[in-house]
Scaffold this motif. Structure first.
Motif, short mmCIF file in Angstrom:
data_model
loop_
_atom_site.label_atom_id
_atom_site.label_comp_id
_atom_site.label_asym_id
_atom_site.label_seq_id
_atom_site.Cartn_x
_atom_site.Cartn_y
_atom_site.Cartn_z
N ILE A 127 -36.68 49.50 21.13
CA ILE A 127 -37.07 50.34 20.04
C ILE A 127 -37.64 51.61 20.65
O ILE A 127 -37.60 52.73 20.23
CB ILE A 127 -38.03 49.52 19.06
CG1 ILE A 127 -36.89 48.70 18.37
CG2 ILE A 127 -38.64 50.38 17.98
CD1 ILE A 127 -37.97 47.57 17.33
N LYS A 128 -38.74 51.31 21.57
CA LYS A 128 -39.45 52.48 22.24
C LYS A 128 -38.36 53.45 22.79
O LYS A 128 -38.92 54.74 22.92
CB LYS A 128 -40.36 51.65 23.18
CG LYS A 128 -41.56 50.93 22.62
CD LYS A 128 -42.40 50.49 23.81
CE LYS A 128 -43.46 49.86 23.09
NZ LYS A 128 -44.39 49.13 24.07
N ILE A 129 -37.57 52.81 23.62
CA ILE A 129 -36.33 53.84 24.31
C ILE A 129 -35.80 54.70 23.06
O ILE A 129 -35.55 55.82 23.25
CB ILE A 129 -35.73 53.17 25.31
CG1 ILE A 129 -36.48 52.77 26.34
CG2 ILE A 129 -34.32 54.01 25.76
CD1 ILE A 129 -35.90 51.63 27.55
N ALA A 130 -35.24 53.93 22.15
CA ALA A 130 -34.59 54.77 21.13
C ALA A 130 -35.30 55.74 20.35
O ALA A 130 -34.84 56.82 20.20
CB ALA A 130 -34.06 53.70 20.14
N HIS A 131 -36.56 55.34 20.17
CA HIS A 131 -37.51 56.35 19.50
C HIS A 131 -37.79 57.60 20.39
O HIS A 131 -37.55 58.60 20.13
CB HIS A 131 -38.72 55.88 19.17
CG HIS A 131 -38.68 55.10 17.82
ND1 HIS A 131 -38.65 55.39 16.63
CD2 HIS A 131 -38.65 53.66 17.72
CE1 HIS A 131 -38.62 54.68 15.72
NE2 HIS A 131 -38.63 53.43 16.22
N ALA A 132 -37.95 57.35 21.71
CA ALA A 132 -38.13 58.30 22.60
C ALA A 132 -36.72 59.38 22.85
O ALA A 132 -36.94 60.39 23.05
CB ALA A 132 -38.75 57.78 24.04
N GLY A 133 -35.74 58.67 23.08
CA GLY A 133 -34.74 59.44 23.01
C GLY A 133 -34.37 60.36 21.99
O GLY A 133 -34.07 61.49 21.91
N LYS B 276 -36.42 63.32 21.67
CA LYS B 276 -36.28 64.05 22.84
C LYS B 276 -34.98 64.91 22.34
O LYS B 276 -34.85 66.16 22.82
CB LYS B 276 -35.87 63.48 24.19
CG LYS B 276 -35.70 64.33 25.38
CD LYS B 276 -36.84 64.65 25.68
CE LYS B 276 -36.71 65.35 27.20
NZ LYS B 276 -37.87 66.10 27.81
N ILE B 277 -33.95 64.49 21.48
CA ILE B 277 -33.07 65.29 21.22
C ILE B 277 -33.15 65.94 19.78
O ILE B 277 -31.91 66.35 19.19
CB ILE B 277 -31.55 64.51 21.30
CG1 ILE B 277 -31.62 63.33 20.28
CG2 ILE B 277 -31.17 63.88 22.85
CD1 ILE B 277 -30.40 62.46 20.23
N GLY B 278 -34.09 65.66 19.22
CA GLY B 278 -34.45 66.12 17.85
C GLY B 278 -33.90 65.27 16.64
O GLY B 278 -34.27 65.79 15.70
N GLY B 279 -34.09 63.96 17.12
CA GLY B 279 -33.63 63.22 15.81
C GLY B 279 -35.07 62.69 15.27
O GLY B 279 -36.04 63.01 15.44
N ARG B 280 -34.74 61.81 14.33
CA ARG B 280 -36.11 61.30 13.49
C ARG B 280 -36.22 59.95 14.18
O ARG B 280 -35.53 58.92 14.25
CB ARG B 280 -35.91 61.29 12.28
CG ARG B 280 -36.06 62.53 11.73
CD ARG B 280 -36.08 62.64 10.33
NE ARG B 280 -37.03 61.74 9.58
CZ ARG B 280 -37.50 61.76 8.41
NH1 ARG B 280 -37.10 62.61 7.70
NH2 ARG B 280 -38.49 61.23 8.13
#
Length: 76
Positions: A63-69, A72-76
């Motif tokens: 979850i932490k990696i997915a949120h950070a990613g 970084k690419i402008g998603g939510r």
């Protein structure tokens, strides 16, 4: 299936990039060596007898990696 892993649940399987590819990417819930389940991302052969190098994460790490990613690419 070898005793060193058990795929408990498939979350998503992506199509092979080319018809000649041996592996396709999957996100699975997997248990390695009878340890607690982890989320696992790696390439698998169609019959799950061969795999590529991958990464296994706890749900919290994923979850932490997915949120950070996504940030970084402008998603939510």
């Amino acid at each position: 299936m070898p005793d060193n892993y058990e795929i408990k649940k498939n979350i998503i399987s992506l199509q092979k990039v080319k018809d000649t590819d041996v592996y396709h990417m999957e996100l699975n819930v997997i248990s390695w060596f009878h340890k607690p389940d982890k989320l696992d991302i790696r390439g698998w052969s169609d019959d799950h007898t061969k795999m590529t190098k991958g990464i296994s994460l706890t749900e919290d790490e994923f979850i932490k990696i997915a949120h950070a990613g996504l940030e970084k690419i402008g998603g939510r």
